[in-house]
Write an enzyme that holds these catalytic residues in place. Structure first.
Site, PDB file in Angstrom:
ATOM      1  CG  ASP A  90      -1.597   7.572   0.739  1.00  0.00           C
ATOM      2  OD1 ASP A  90      -1.251   8.758   0.716  1.00  0.00           O
ATOM      3  OD2 ASP A  90      -2.059   6.976  -0.259  1.00  0.00           O
ATOM      4  CG  ASP A 125      -1.711   1.225   1.402  1.00  0.00           C
ATOM      5  OD1 ASP A 125      -2.396   1.618   0.444  1.00  0.00           O
ATOM      6  OD2 ASP A 125      -1.652   1.828   2.494  1.00  0.00           O
ATOM      7  CG  ASP A 141      -1.901   2.182   6.434  1.00  0.00           C
ATOM      8  OD1 ASP A 141      -2.329   1.884   5.295  1.00  0.00           O
ATOM      9  OD2 ASP A 141      -1.947   3.345   6.879  1.00  0.00           O
TER      10      ASP A 141
END
Length: 228
Positions: free
Chosen positions: A14, A12, A171
């Site tokens: 960000d 991922d 996250d």
């Protein structure tokens, strides 16, 4: 000629690969100042950065997609963010070294994000990772964003690695749900943009890493155990 990698590690963007919160928060704070409002501290906005513009407008301007002015404000936010998205954003400490180790171990690597590809690609180009990612898949690249597994399948097509031979690192629960749905091994990262009250251990990731420094060992565990 070296053999094409048959394993891959996908990230991922960000809150996992890059610390983008200063520019995401900066864009919405610029909009707050224009409206005569005080800027919010980064600590208040950062946990919602995983939700991109929706998260920033929700906390920063108290707007939801149901509000009449949301669409126009969202477009304005995207342009404000586009103009400054490389100002303070940077890879997390140790990420560049991790990527080099992954490639040195014979794996491909790539990025799968819900940020639109028109933002994600130039941002990754600016970061100038060496080696460069084998793919950058945005939230609009496959027609649907995560938690649908379609963006992860598209990443596999672009880098030529089967989903079962991939590890996806993220996250948010959306990342882990997408990875699990695609048949990938998954790693959740606790250092990312996690809203208060969200229990990372409830995401059912195969592994959880508290720090970037933990990831190399966790990736190795999953590979050695045949999970990817």
């Amino acid at each position: 000629m070296s053999a094409r990698p048959d394993r891959a590690v996908l990230f991922d963007l960000d809150g996992t690969l890059l610390h983008t919160a200063p520019d995401l928060a900066g864009a919405v704070n610029d909009m707050r100042v224009e409206r005569g409002l005080e800027p919010l501290p980064l600590s208040e906005l950062e946990p919602l950065c995983s939700y991109g513009g929706r998260g920033m407008l929700g906390r920063g301007l108290d707007l939801t997609p149901d509000d009449a002015e949301y669409a126009a404000t969202f477009d304005a936010f995207i342009e404000r963010y586009r103009a400054r998205m490389t100002r303070d954003t940077h890879p997390y400490e140790g990420i560049r070294e991790l990527v080099r180790a992954i490639v040195g171990d014979g794996c491909a690597w790539g990025v799968v994000t819900n940020k639109i590809e028109a933002l994600a690609t130039p941002l990754m180009d600016h970061m100038a990772f060496d080696p460069a990612p084998g793919c950058v898949v945005g939230g609009d690249s496959a027609g649907v964003p995560k938690p649908d597994p379609a963006p992860l399948y598209l990443a596999c097509e672009r880098i030529g690695v089967a989903p079962a031979r991939c590890i996806y690192i993220g996250d948010s629960d959306r990342d882990i749900d997408a990875g699990r749905a695609a048949g990938m091994a998954t790693i959740g990262v606790a250092y990312g943009y996690i809203p208060p009250g969200d229990d990372i251990h409830g995401w059912q990731a195969d592994r959880v890493g508290a720090r970037v420094a933990d990831l190399a060992g966790l990736i190795r565990e999953l590979k050695d155990h045949g999970s990817a």
